[in-house]
Design a protein around this motif. Structure first.
Motif, short mmCIF file in Angstrom:
data_model
loop_
_atom_site.label_atom_id
_atom_site.label_comp_id
_atom_site.label_asym_id
_atom_site.label_seq_id
_atom_site.Cartn_x
_atom_site.Cartn_y
_atom_site.Cartn_z
N GLN A 8 -61.20 7.09 6.46
CA GLN A 8 -61.14 5.80 7.15
C GLN A 8 -61.05 4.65 6.16
OE1 GLN A 8 -60.99 5.43 10.60
NE2 GLN A 8 -60.61 7.59 10.32
N LEU A 9 -61.37 4.94 4.89
CA LEU A 9 -61.32 3.88 3.90
C LEU A 9 -59.88 3.48 3.58
CD1 LEU A 9 -64.02 5.22 1.45
CD2 LEU A 9 -64.24 3.31 3.04
N ARG A 10 -58.96 4.44 3.81
CA ARG A 10 -57.57 4.13 3.51
C ARG A 10 -57.00 3.20 4.57
NH1 ARG A 10 -54.63 6.78 -0.28
NH2 ARG A 10 -55.71 8.49 -1.28
N GLU A 11 -56.19 2.28 4.08
CA GLU A 11 -55.51 1.37 5.00
C GLU A 11 -54.53 2.16 5.85
OE1 GLU A 11 -53.54 -2.60 3.78
OE2 GLU A 11 -54.22 -1.58 1.98
N PRO A 12 -54.37 1.80 7.13
CA PRO A 12 -53.35 2.49 7.93
C PRO A 12 -51.96 2.20 7.36
CG PRO A 12 -54.61 0.92 9.27
CD PRO A 12 -55.09 0.77 7.88
N LEU A 13 -51.05 3.19 7.48
CA LEU A 13 -49.68 2.98 7.03
C LEU A 13 -48.83 2.37 8.14
CD1 LEU A 13 -49.06 6.23 4.99
CD2 LEU A 13 -49.47 3.94 4.13
N VAL A 14 -49.27 2.59 9.39
CA VAL A 14 -48.55 2.00 10.51
C VAL A 14 -49.54 1.18 11.31
CG1 VAL A 14 -47.17 2.50 12.54
CG2 VAL A 14 -47.07 4.03 10.58
N TYR A 15 -49.24 -0.09 11.47
CA TYR A 15 -50.13 -0.97 12.21
C TYR A 15 -49.77 -0.96 13.70
CZ TYR A 15 -52.52 -2.81 8.19
OH TYR A 15 -53.31 -2.93 7.09
N GLU A 289 -43.00 -5.48 10.17
CA GLU A 289 -44.25 -5.65 9.43
C GLU A 289 -45.24 -4.53 9.71
OE1 GLU A 289 -42.78 -8.31 10.84
OE2 GLU A 289 -43.01 -10.09 9.58
N ASP A 290 -45.10 -3.88 10.89
CA ASP A 290 -46.03 -2.81 11.22
C ASP A 290 -45.78 -1.56 10.39
OD1 ASP A 290 -47.29 -4.33 13.03
OD2 ASP A 290 -46.32 -3.46 14.80
N TYR A 291 -44.55 -1.42 9.90
CA TYR A 291 -44.20 -0.18 9.18
C TYR A 291 -44.17 -0.39 7.67
CZ TYR A 291 -43.00 1.30 13.82
OH TYR A 291 -43.07 1.61 15.14
N ILE A 292 -43.61 -1.55 7.25
CA ILE A 292 -43.64 -1.88 5.83
C ILE A 292 -44.79 -2.87 5.67
CG2 ILE A 292 -42.32 -2.75 3.88
CD1 ILE A 292 -39.80 -2.13 5.59
N THR A 293 -45.95 -2.32 5.36
CA THR A 293 -47.16 -3.14 5.45
C THR A 293 -47.50 -3.75 4.10
OG1 THR A 293 -48.57 -1.31 4.84
CG2 THR A 293 -48.06 -1.53 7.16
N MET A 294 -48.51 -4.60 4.12
CA MET A 294 -49.05 -5.16 2.88
C MET A 294 -49.48 -4.06 1.93
SD MET A 294 -48.99 -7.93 1.84
CE MET A 294 -48.48 -9.52 2.25
N GLY A 295 -49.97 -2.95 2.51
CA GLY A 295 -50.38 -1.82 1.68
C GLY A 295 -49.21 -1.29 0.88
N HIS A 296 -48.05 -1.19 1.52
CA HIS A 296 -46.86 -0.73 0.82
C HIS A 296 -46.52 -1.66 -0.33
CE1 HIS A 296 -46.14 1.43 4.66
NE2 HIS A 296 -45.63 2.32 3.85
N ILE A 297 -46.52 -2.96 -0.01
CA ILE A 297 -46.13 -3.94 -1.02
C ILE A 297 -47.11 -3.91 -2.18
CG2 ILE A 297 -46.00 -6.43 -1.39
CD1 ILE A 297 -44.56 -6.55 1.31
N GLU A 298 -48.37 -3.77 -1.85
CA GLU A 298 -49.36 -3.74 -2.92
C GLU A 298 -49.17 -2.51 -3.80
OE1 GLU A 298 -53.47 -3.69 -1.79
OE2 GLU A 298 -54.12 -3.99 -3.85
N ALA A 299 -48.91 -1.37 -3.15
CA ALA A 299 -48.73 -0.14 -3.93
C ALA A 299 -47.56 -0.30 -4.90
CB ALA A 299 -48.49 1.04 -2.99
N MET A 300 -46.48 -0.90 -4.43
CA MET A 300 -45.32 -1.06 -5.30
C MET A 300 -45.60 -2.06 -6.41
SD MET A 300 -41.95 -0.57 -2.96
CE MET A 300 -42.31 -1.60 -1.57
#
Lengths: 479, 307, 196
Positions: A8-15, A289-300
């Protein structure tokens, strides 16, 4: 029956609370809608750039390479700089789809389709330069080793340029196959919900008759895994071989053993920057935005700061070796031609340092990594910096090498060299606009596959169950 | 380029040789440099091995060799605008090295042409094998195989390879399209009458290919065939390359370096202390030897005192 | 090719699908196939399919690429047309490694994709019968092959009790033909053959 359980600590990949059908709807919507005015304007500009590039190439082929400002000392300039730049950009897609697949990085699913498309278009652009920079491009087929009536006269398998021919064409072919095999199920999805005859027919052809049979999926999984396994060394080999173009030569500044790892890191660096630029736009324009999330951008952005720092270490190592080797030619190249700010090309070296090494360091801050505007701005800066890097390597090494009698006059490009470069931008964006309009920009089937483990809606429900069982647990053990 | 004063030379005649020995020491020294400077085995080179020697003592920089080379080998004259862009086509150039007083410097002239390296870096990088080594030690260039990637020119440490940036000779597949592109001087070569100055023994290069000094391959071939017709081995007197022929001070020697009796072998054996190779440490193994300039500085000083 | 009779059961959740597959198989029905919108892990095992050996094929293609590259280059450079290039020996193995590697990857990838397309009968202009349009969207479509003894009504009820949200009976061509997806062709003879 997903047995996989994600923390649950991981951010969802799909909002959002999505179901499978909603995913299809969201991703296929841009394909079924009419193109926007913005799309038409962008497409028009891209085609104009492309046409100018075609005219620039026409001049170069008809009147000779003398149309460019290269000379007897600087035999490669913008042409090969741009080649290496585009090839570098073309590394991110396969890296995301292959290496991250092997590392089981779930976040790749949101961005792999568009990144792979970007790879293919970037490699197409890159391929233009070695072809059209030839003095006699109409004889370009000489580089292919086929039995012929000229002896038979074969090619030189020892030449790094021939390695390039094999590396770039293999990379392009394998990336295309990987990309297209992933597209088959998604084309089938578009086909099966198409309501116009034309769309049904065209996507029917494109989907190759995909049905979604379990046996086919089983083979598809096996194919993806092996292609990923093959692409991983491939993607590392391609820029290694490109770096051999320089590393195997005798020119000070080129003849360096550090080139392969340094080029590969730089390629990933610039590739991720280009993916960022495109993703930031796509998620906004197509409301993804639900699929390409802030998490994705941060990872890159994390990958960018890592690879940027690797490249920085390589620059410093080169400088150190320029001194430590006590080789006067190498010392001159690194310490005067490049690192001395007031040498003729000193500006390009320090431009490179500023864009590639210093500025990405702001991504050590989480706030910066998760800021859209900073991300977009930095992605452009990084690509400018990486262009400088290739320019520095090629031009500052060539223009003053061994014998001062052959040192070159200052090299600056003509309008036709610039036109050729902008023409490849035209090619790239023409392809990308068509892709964004007619292809599913996110891998539908892969998103559905990770939806239940990483979707926000499902995670929420899981949270509730988890909470309840914890209370029950405490309750049971209280007595 | 190496230069030494007469006084120094008298004091220590082997100074240049010692300098070379010291530089090559980590790679086997002068004797073993060829074998130890590489991971590959030494290439066997029997038969004829063409070699040249240029005596920098004799060269006075007159430029006759450059003109002779241009005339013999149909080297394009490209006009001032092209030369300003670094597009000159000379196969042979004269490098000048200055020393001493800025206002009244000493000059050493060094004619530089293709060094026909045994381990030629240009050959390794050509994707289509358009440039490779002949069995007689020539670095040969196949114009109609060349596709013009210019990689060989980049990778030549001596920068002696020349690219046809435009159609300088009217030999192109696109006829007569250079109006306004290159200087009028160049366009003379597109005219039937002026084209009659071209040497019929030498290929005219078309746009988009690399060219360079061939050691006057057409003359080498002729001399070999003449000797063959007379059923005897080729000797020095059969042959003179264009730059050698035109040199007023006989600074240039040329011949079969594998023949113990040839002039070139004798020059090399007789001058071990002045001999050097340009950029020897790169292990490209050039076939052109240079003899260092020995400058009589005492005499110059005396002359200066008289004036 | 021939047409056959099938009973179709559609499920909207893979969690329901798995027990249903198990029940249908235990009941002795022959599952023709299950069509899913994405790769459902473990479904192949639940259906009793054998592992694919596509990766073995890939390995063989790769080895073929390595051999082709090395043998061609060494034959060309040592036998067919030996050239002195830069004073390197004719058999200059280190310089051939990049091309050998690239050809290994190229052969393996192209060979595998072609084999994949051949095995799955995938090609442009190929058309197949699709049992449900939403099987590429959000439905998991189980297709059961009927024998002459199969009572389709019973089977449909059985599927519904197993959690199917939709059931029906179709007579369909199981092979592929060349056709267009915007038209309904009659690809082969319409004679209905029921499997024994």
């Amino acid at each position: 029956m997903h047995l996989k359980y994600e923390s649950q600590l991981r951010e969802p990949l799909v909002y959002g609370d999505k179901n499978y059908h909603q995913v299809t709807e969201d991703i296929v919507r841009p394909i079924e809608a009419k193109p926007t005015r913005l799309w038409y304007i962008g497409f028009y500009i891209a085609v104009c750039l492309l046409l100018f590039g075609v005219y620039a190439i026409y001049r170069d082929v008809t009147y000779g390479i003398g149309q460019w400002n290269l000379n007897k000392t600087v035999g490669w300039g913008w042409d090969i700089t741009n080649f290496v730049w585009w090839v570098g950009i073309g590394h991110a897609g396969t890296l995301i789809s292959a290496i991250l697949l092997l590392f089981r990085q779930g976040w790749r699913t949101g961005v792999n389709r568009a990144a792979e498309a970007m790879t293919i278009f970037a490699v197409m652009c890159a391929g233009q330069f070695p072809i059209w920079h030839m003095g006699r491009v109409w004889m370009a087929f000489f580089v292919l080793p086929y039995p012929n009536s000229r002896g038979p006269l074969w090619v030189n398998f020892n030449s790094p340029l021939l390695w390039d021919v094999f590396a770039i064409s293999t990379y392009f072919t394998v990336s295309l196959l990987f990309w297209y095999s992933g597209l088959l199920p998604d084309f089938a999805t578009v086909r099966d919900r198409a309501f116009t005859k034309l769309r049904k027919r065209l996507y029917g052809v494109a989907a190759f008759g995909w049905t979604g049979s379990t046996k086919h999926w089983q083979r598809h999984e096996s194919l993806s895994l092996v292609l990923a396994g093959l692409s991983t060394p491939l993607v590392l080999s391609v820029h290694t071989i490109v770096s051999f173009d320089f590393a195997t030569s005798v020119i000070p500044g080129w003849h360096t053993t550090i080139f392969p790892p340094y080029f590969v890191a730089g390629a990933i660096f610039s590739g991720f920057a280009m993916v960022q630029s495109l993703m930031v736009i796509i998620r906004k324009v197509f409301a993804m935005e639900d699929y390409i999330t802030m998490g994705h951008i941060e990872a890159m952005n994390k990958v960018i700061v890592l690879t940027g720092s690797i490249v920085g270490v390589a620059y410093l190592t080169e400088l150190f070796m320029g001194w430590y080797s006590q080789n006067k030619y190498e010392g001159y190249t690194f310490w005067y031609s490049r690192a001395y700010l007031f040498s003729p090309y000193g500006w390009s070296y320090w431009g490179m340092m500023a864009c590639n090494v210093l500025s990405p360091q702001i991504f050590w801050f989480r706030k910066m990594r998760r800021n859209i505007f900073v991300t977009f701005f930095m992605s452009i800066i990084v690509n400018i910096g990486m262009w400088f890097e290739r320019f520095v390597i090629i031009v500052t090494s060539l223009y003053r090498d061994y014998l001062p009698s052959s040192w070159s006059v200052y090299y600056s490009p003509t309008i036709w060299e610039i036109g050729f470069y902008t023409g490849t931008f035209g090619l790239f964006f023409t392809c990308f606009f068509l892709f964004a309009k007619y292809f599913p920009v996110i891998a539908i089937a892969e998103i559905k596959y990770v939806l239940k483990t990483t979707g926000e809606g499902y995670k929420g429900r899981m949270d509730k169950i988890e909470g309840e069982s914890l209370e029950t647990f405490v309750h049971d053990h209280a007595h | 380029m190496k230069e030494i004063s007469l006084a120094e030379y008298k004091a220590n005649p082997t100074e240049i040789r010692e300098e070379r020995e010291a530089e090559l020491k980590p790679y086997g020294g002068l004797e073993k440099f060829e074998g130890q400077g590489t991971i590959y085995p030494v290439y066997d080179r029997p038969g004829i091995k063409w070699g040249m020697s240029v005596d920098l003592n004799s060269c006075n920089g007159c430029g006759a060799c450059v003109v002779a080379c241009n005339a013999e080998n149909n080297v394009s004259v490209v006009g001032k605008p092209e030369v300003l862009r670094g597009h000159e086509m000379h196969w042979l150039r004269i490098d000048r090295y200055y020393s001493g007083d800025m206002e009244n410097p000493n000059v050493v002239f060094q004619p530089l042409m293709c060094q026909h390296c045994d381990n030629a870096p240009c050959e390794n990088v050509c994707p289509v094998a358009a440039t490779n080594h002949s069995s007689e030690g020539l670095n040969q260039m196949t114009y109609n195989r060349c596709i013009g990637t210019r990689y060989c020119a980049n990778n030549c440490p001596y920068k002696v390879r020349r690219f046809n940036w435009a159609d300088y000779t009217g030999a192109d597949s696109f006829p007569d399209n250079q109006e306004g592109i290159v200087n009028d001087v160049v366009l003379n070569m597109n005219d039937d009458l002026t084209r009659m100055v071209l040497n019929p023994d030498v290929t005219v290069r078309s746009r988009g290919v690399i060219e360079k000094c061939s050691f006057c391959a057409q003359r080498l071939q002729e001399s070999k065939l003449n000797a063959k017709k007379e059923s005897r081995p080729m000797v020095d007197s059969d042959l003179k390359v264009a730059c050698q022929q035109s040199c007023p001070t006989n600074a240039i020697n040329f011949g079969n370096a594998n023949d113990k009796n040839s002039a070139i072998s004798k020059v090399r054996v007789d001058n071990p202390n002045r001999q050097f190779y340009v950029l020897e440490q790169l292990h490209v193994l050039p076939n052109v030897t240079y003899l260092a300039k020995v400058r009589n500085q005492d005499e110059e000083k005396k002359e200066g005192a008289h004036a | 090719m021939a047409k056959k009779k099938f009973v179709i059961g559609c499920f909207d959740d893979e969690a329901v699908l798995f027990p249903a597959v198990k029940k249908v198989r235990t009941a002795g029905y022959k599952i023709h196939d299950v069509y899913t919108p994405f790769a459902v892990h473990g479904l192949d095992h639940a259906m009793g399919l054998r592992e694919t050996s596509l990766h073995t094929a890939g390995f063989i293609y790769g080895i073929t690429g390595t051999t082709t590259a090395l043998s061609c280059i060494s034959w060309i450079f040592t036998k067919d047309w030996p050239l002195n290039i830069g004073g390197k020996p004719h058999f200059a193995l280190p310089a051939w490694i990049p091309i050998t590697f690239e050809l290994t990857v190229l052969f393996a990838a192209v060979g595998m994709v072609l084999t994949f397309c051949y095995l799955c009968q995938l090609a442009p202009f190929v058309k197949k019968h699709h049992f449900h349009a939403r099987s590429t969207d959000d439905l998991f479509v189980m297709v059961i092959e009927c024998t002459d003894k199969t009572n389709t009504d019973d089977l449909q009820a059985f599927l519904t009790s197993g959690g199917a949200v939709e059931t029906n009976v179709q007579v369909a061509e199981e092979g592929w033909w060349l056709g267009r997806y915007d038209q309904n062709e009659m690809p082969f003879e319409t004679k209905e053959i029921v499997a024994a």
